[in-house]
Design an enzyme around this catalytic site. Structure first.
Site, PDB file in Angstrom:
ATOM      1  N   GLN A   1       3.322 -15.415  -0.910  1.00 46.45           N
ATOM      2  CA  GLN A   1       2.455 -15.406  -1.887  1.00 46.45           C
ATOM      3  C   GLN A   1       2.470 -13.956  -2.593  1.00 46.45           C
ATOM      4  O   GLN A   1       1.994 -12.991  -2.412  1.00 46.45           O
ATOM      5  CB  GLN A   1       1.069 -15.425  -1.092  1.00 46.45           C
ATOM      6  CG  GLN A   1      -0.114 -15.671  -2.074  1.00 46.45           C
ATOM      7  CD  GLN A   1      -1.400 -15.828  -1.377  1.00 46.45           C
ATOM      8  OE1 GLN A   1      -1.709 -16.130  -0.265  1.00 46.45           O
ATOM      9  NE2 GLN A   1      -2.496 -15.579  -2.137  1.00 46.45           N
ATOM     10  N   PHE A   2       3.271 -14.119  -3.705  1.00 44.31           N
ATOM     11  CA  PHE A   2       3.394 -13.079  -4.576  1.00 44.31           C
ATOM     12  C   PHE A   2       2.278 -12.372  -5.167  1.00 44.31           C
ATOM     13  O   PHE A   2       2.428 -11.148  -5.443  1.00 44.31           O
ATOM     14  CB  PHE A   2       4.822 -13.190  -5.546  1.00 44.31           C
ATOM     15  CG  PHE A   2       3.965 -13.916  -6.735  1.00 44.31           C
ATOM     16  CD1 PHE A   2       3.619 -12.943  -7.912  1.00 44.31           C
ATOM     17  CD2 PHE A   2       3.796 -15.125  -6.948  1.00 44.31           C
ATOM     18  CE1 PHE A   2       3.195 -13.836  -9.091  1.00 44.31           C
ATOM     19  CE2 PHE A   2       3.351 -15.635  -8.134  1.00 44.31           C
ATOM     20  CZ  PHE A   2       3.201 -14.975  -9.253  1.00 44.31           C
ATOM     21  N   THR A   3       1.172 -13.000  -5.262  1.00 40.64           N
ATOM     22  CA  THR A   3      -0.049 -12.671  -5.765  1.00 40.64           C
ATOM     23  C   THR A   3      -0.728 -11.498  -5.041  1.00 40.64           C
ATOM     24  O   THR A   3      -1.583 -10.955  -5.498  1.00 40.64           O
ATOM     25  CB  THR A   3      -1.199 -13.659  -6.000  1.00 40.64           C
ATOM     26  OG1 THR A   3      -1.306 -14.362  -4.752  1.00 40.64           O
ATOM     27  CG2 THR A   3      -0.589 -14.842  -7.002  1.00 40.64           C
TER      28      THR A   3
END
Length: 145
Positions: A78-80
Site C-alpha cells: 500500500q504505497f499510499t
C-alpha cells in the site's frame, strides 16, 4: 518501511471481484517501502511484527504474538502509506519507493515471511485490490522503521 498492522478475526483481498487471498485469525499487514528502505529494513519490520504481542492471553491481556496463536499473515502492498498531506489537499507520494524498488522489497518481505511463518497470504503488488477485514478489538498499530 511504513506499515499498519491490524489484528483481525478474518481478512481477505479481492481482485476483479475474485478473492485472491484470505486468512482467519491473524494480522493484516499493510506495507509501504520508502526511498531509503533496504532489505535490512524489511527484516526489522518482519521481526517486529512476528514478535509483537497484541493477541490476548488467557487473562485477556495482550501478551501473545501471531506466532503464539498460530495466526495468519495477510500482506498487502500500500504505497499510499507514504502520503504527504501537509501542504495542499492532494497527497504527495514522493517519499514512496520507486515502483520497481517497492516491488522488490515487497517480494523480499513476503519471501522472508514465508520462510519464518507457516500461514502467509498476499495481495498483488500494484493491483487495484479490495481489502475486507474484521478488526479484532479493534487493534490497529502503525509502525515506521
Amino acid at each position: 518501511m511504513k506499515s499498519v498492522i491490524q489484528r483481525v478475526s478474518q481478512a481477505s483481498v479481492s481482485i476483479d471481484g475474485n478473492i485472491a487471498a484470505r486468512i482467519d485469525q491473524g494480522l493484516l499487514v499493510l506495507i509501504c517501502a520508502e526511498t531509503a528502505d533496504t532489505k535490512a529494513t524489511a527484516d526489522r519490520l518482519l521481526n517486529k511484527l512476528l514478535k509483537l504481542r497484541i493477541f490476548s492471553d488467557d487473562a485477556g491481556k495482550m501478551n501473545r504474538s501471531v506466532q503464539d496463536v498460530e495466526g495468519g499473515l495477510l500482506i498487502v502492498s500500500q504505497f499510499t502509506l507514504a502520503a504527504d498531506v501537509w501542504s495542499g489537499n492532494r497527497p504527495g507520494f514522493s517519499g514512496a519507493a520507486h515502483p520497481k524498488m517497492g516491488e522488490e522489497l515487497y517480494d523480499y518481505f513476503v519471501e522472508a515471511a514465508r520462510k519464518r511463518h507457516p500461514i502467509v497470504e498476499t495481495g498483488t503488488f500494484g493491483a487495484n485490490m479490495q481489502v475486507s477485514l474484521v478488526n479484532d478489538g479493534p487493534v490497529t498499530i502503525p509502525i515506521q522503521l
